[in-house]
Design an enzyme around this catalytic site. Structure first.
Site, PDB file in Angstrom:
ATOM      1  CB  SER A   1      -0.406  10.757  12.812  1.00  0.00           C
ATOM      2  OG  SER A   1      -1.234  11.502  13.679  1.00  0.00           O
TER       3      SER A   1
ATOM      4  CG  ASP B   1       8.272   1.759   8.283  1.00  0.00           C
ATOM      5  OD1 ASP B   1       8.773   1.078   7.374  1.00  0.00           O
ATOM      6  OD2 ASP B   1       8.959   2.399   9.108  1.00  0.00           O
TER       7      ASP B   1
ATOM      8  CE  LYS C   1      12.377   1.133   8.645  1.00  0.00           C
ATOM      9  NZ  LYS C   1      11.382   1.478   9.671  1.00  0.00           N
TER      10      LYS C   1
ATOM     11  N   PRO D   1       0.838  -1.208   0.000  1.00  0.00           N
ATOM     12  CG  PRO D   1      -0.836  -1.581   1.594  1.00  0.00           C
ATOM     13  CD  PRO D   1       0.503  -2.099   1.134  1.00  0.00           C
TER      14      PRO D   1
ATOM     15  CE1 TYR E   1      12.459   3.687  13.772  1.00  0.00           C
ATOM     16  CE2 TYR E   1      10.378   2.767  13.029  1.00  0.00           C
ATOM     17  CZ  TYR E   1      11.569   3.388  12.746  1.00  0.00           C
ATOM     18  OH  TYR E   1      11.870   3.723  11.450  1.00  0.00           O
TER      19      TYR E   1
ATOM     20  CG  HIS F   1      17.001   1.205  10.876  1.00  0.00           C
ATOM     21  ND1 HIS F   1      16.226   0.998  11.987  1.00  0.00           N
ATOM     22  CD2 HIS F   1      16.651   2.420  10.411  1.00  0.00           C
ATOM     23  CE1 HIS F   1      15.434   2.044  12.176  1.00  0.00           C
ATOM     24  NE2 HIS F   1      15.680   2.922  11.234  1.00  0.00           N
TER      25      HIS F   1
HETATM   26  P1  A2P Z   1       1.090  13.602  15.750  1.00  0.00           P
HETATM   27  O1  A2P Z   1       1.788  12.288  15.774  1.00  0.00           O
HETATM   28  O2  A2P Z   1       1.115  14.299  17.066  1.00  0.00           O
HETATM   29  O3  A2P Z   1      -0.288  13.511  15.166  1.00  0.00           O
HETATM   30  P2  A2P Z   1       6.657  12.576   9.816  1.00  0.00           P
HETATM   31  O4  A2P Z   1       5.731  11.494   9.371  1.00  0.00           O
HETATM   32  O5  A2P Z   1       7.203  13.401   8.692  1.00  0.00           O
HETATM   33  O6  A2P Z   1       7.737  12.077  10.747  1.00  0.00           O
HETATM   34  O7  A2P Z   1       5.798  13.634  10.671  1.00  0.00           O
HETATM   35  C1  A2P Z   1       5.245  13.305  11.905  1.00  0.00           C
HETATM   36  C2  A2P Z   1       4.766  14.568  12.579  1.00  0.00           C
HETATM   37  O8  A2P Z   1       3.725  15.153  11.784  1.00  0.00           O
HETATM   38  C3  A2P Z   1       4.163  14.317  13.932  1.00  0.00           C
HETATM   39  O9  A2P Z   1       4.458  15.439  14.733  1.00  0.00           O
HETATM   40  C4  A2P Z   1       2.673  14.215  13.660  1.00  0.00           C
HETATM   41  O10 A2P Z   1       1.917  14.600  14.795  1.00  0.00           O
HETATM   42  C5  A2P Z   1       2.526  15.241  12.563  1.00  0.00           C
HETATM   43  N1  A2P Z   1       1.410  14.947  11.648  1.00  0.00           N
HETATM   44  C6  A2P Z   1       1.075  13.759  11.108  1.00  0.00           C
HETATM   45  N2  A2P Z   1       0.016  13.880  10.293  1.00  0.00           N
HETATM   46  C7  A2P Z   1      -0.335  15.184  10.326  1.00  0.00           C
HETATM   47  C8  A2P Z   1      -1.369  15.946   9.710  1.00  0.00           C
HETATM   48  N3  A2P Z   1      -2.241  15.382   8.882  1.00  0.00           N
HETATM   49  N4  A2P Z   1      -1.430  17.278   9.989  1.00  0.00           N
HETATM   50  C9  A2P Z   1      -0.537  17.871  10.818  1.00  0.00           C
HETATM   51  N5  A2P Z   1       0.463  17.201  11.421  1.00  0.00           N
HETATM   52  C10 A2P Z   1       0.569  15.872  11.188  1.00  0.00           C
END
Ligand code: A2P
Length: 310
Positions: free
Chosen positions: A263, A44, A79, A14, A49, A112
């Site tokens: 997220s 992932d 990983k 996906p 982690y 990794h």
């Molecule tokens: P949170 O986990 O608090 O929702 P990346 O994937 O580039 O590492 O980014 C992760 C960061 O982006 C986390 O701080 C996450 O927050 C935030 N994030 C993930 N999805 C969104 C979204 N749709 N809008 C705003 N921030 C987001």
């Protein structure tokens, strides 16, 4: 709703997966659960982690005989960490991830980083002066050990993470089982155009980690640019009636890059999968491409090729 890329092994991955780096214990089980509910079928993970057990607890509620999903319906990546590169440690490390995730096989197992640390239990073995203890195990030897995991049926496929074009070619030149994926930092501030076109030419799919610019990286400082708050992106998002995050994810997908946004917020987890009902125009795609300013947020632990023993 999700769409797939077909990998060189014919596996279907996906294009949107849930990233679990930085998702702490106490958060990640709920995040995986919410994602499964929303329709995510790609997760992932990584031993480094330190949350695979909790990811496994959520998967166990959903996947398996008598559950909502069959094992084949989810794509799970893990990983191999840098302290497990010694060929004699590779199988045990993989089996530990499998046990923690509660799975009998992984869909994909990545190296990794292309660099080895001193063997042992500590994630980041350090000398007294605080510097990292490296090992001279070469990634080619680690790869050969990872190939045996495919032979034994512990993993469906193997791949790379944080490898540059030369290192990717190096593996391809000696591999019995070719790498199917290279997972690297990639977002509009680090678009990886050269690596992407190279990987495409040798049949390696690129997965973007930190696809949204990793605003929650622990070492972020206030004066660094915030991708999600970039006004140019905001203007584009407004026109499509989408959020900046959705525009970025759509941009990745349209250039053939698989993304694993992290997220732990239910509304964002949902939002990040809702990117299949619009398309960015060529002009907007090019405009986002022009954000490129070579901003690497995830500094490699190691910046030199030669290694030293502790
Ligand atoms: P949170 O986990 O608090 O929702 P990346 O994937 O580039 O590492 O980014 C992760 C960061 O982006 C986390 O701080 C996450 O927050 C935030 N994030 C993930 N999805 C969104 C979204 N749709 N809008 C705003 N921030 C987001």
């Amino acid at each position: 709703m999700n769409t797939f890329v077909t990998l060189s092994t014919r596996q279907r991955m996906p294009v949107i997966g849930l990233g679990t780096w930085k998702s702490t214990s106490g958060q990640v089980k709920q995040a995986v659960h919410t994602a499964l509910e929303c329709g995510y079928r790609h997760f992932d993970c990584a031993a480094a982690y330190e949350n695979e057990k909790e990811v496994g607890e959520a998967l166990a509620l959903w996947v398996g005989p008598g559950k909502a999903l069959q094992r084949e319906e989810v794509f799970v990546t893990s990983k191999l960490w840098n302290t497990k590169h010694d060929p004699q440690d590779v199988e045990e490390a993989c089996r530990t991830s499998l046990a923690d995730l509660g799975l009998s096989y992984l869909d994909l197992y990545l190296m990794h980083w292309p660099i080895a640390f001193q063997r042992g239990k500590e994630l980041m073995p350090r000398k007294e002066d605080g510097s990292i203890c490296y090992s001279d195990t070469h990634y080619r030897d680690t790869w050969t050990a990872m190939e045996s995991l495919v032979d034994r049926g512990l993993v469906k496929a193997i791949g790379l993470s944080n490898f540059n074009a030369r290192q990717t070619d190096d593996i391809i030149s000696m591999a019995r089982h070719k790498p199917i994926v290279n997972q690297v930092e990639c977002h509009p501030y680090l678009s990886q155009a050269d690596l992407l076109s190279h990987c495409r030419s040798v049949g390696v799919c690129v997965t973007a980690y930190s696809p949204l610019g990793s605003g929650d990286r622990p070492w972020a400082s206030a004066n660094e640019p915030s991708l999600l708050a970039d006004p140019r992106l905001g203007a584009i998002a407004q026109r499509y009636k989408k959020t900046p995050a959705q525009v970025i994810l759509r941009w990745h997908i349209q250039r053939g890059v698989v993304c694993i946004p992290k997220s732990v917020t239910p509304s964002r987890i949902q939002q990040n999968l809702n990117v299949f009902d619009f398309s960015l125009s060529e002009e907007d795609t090019k405009s986002i491409e022009s954000f490129y300013h070579n901003k690497r947020f995830i500094a490699p632990t190691v910046e030199r090729e030669s290694v030293e023993r502790c």
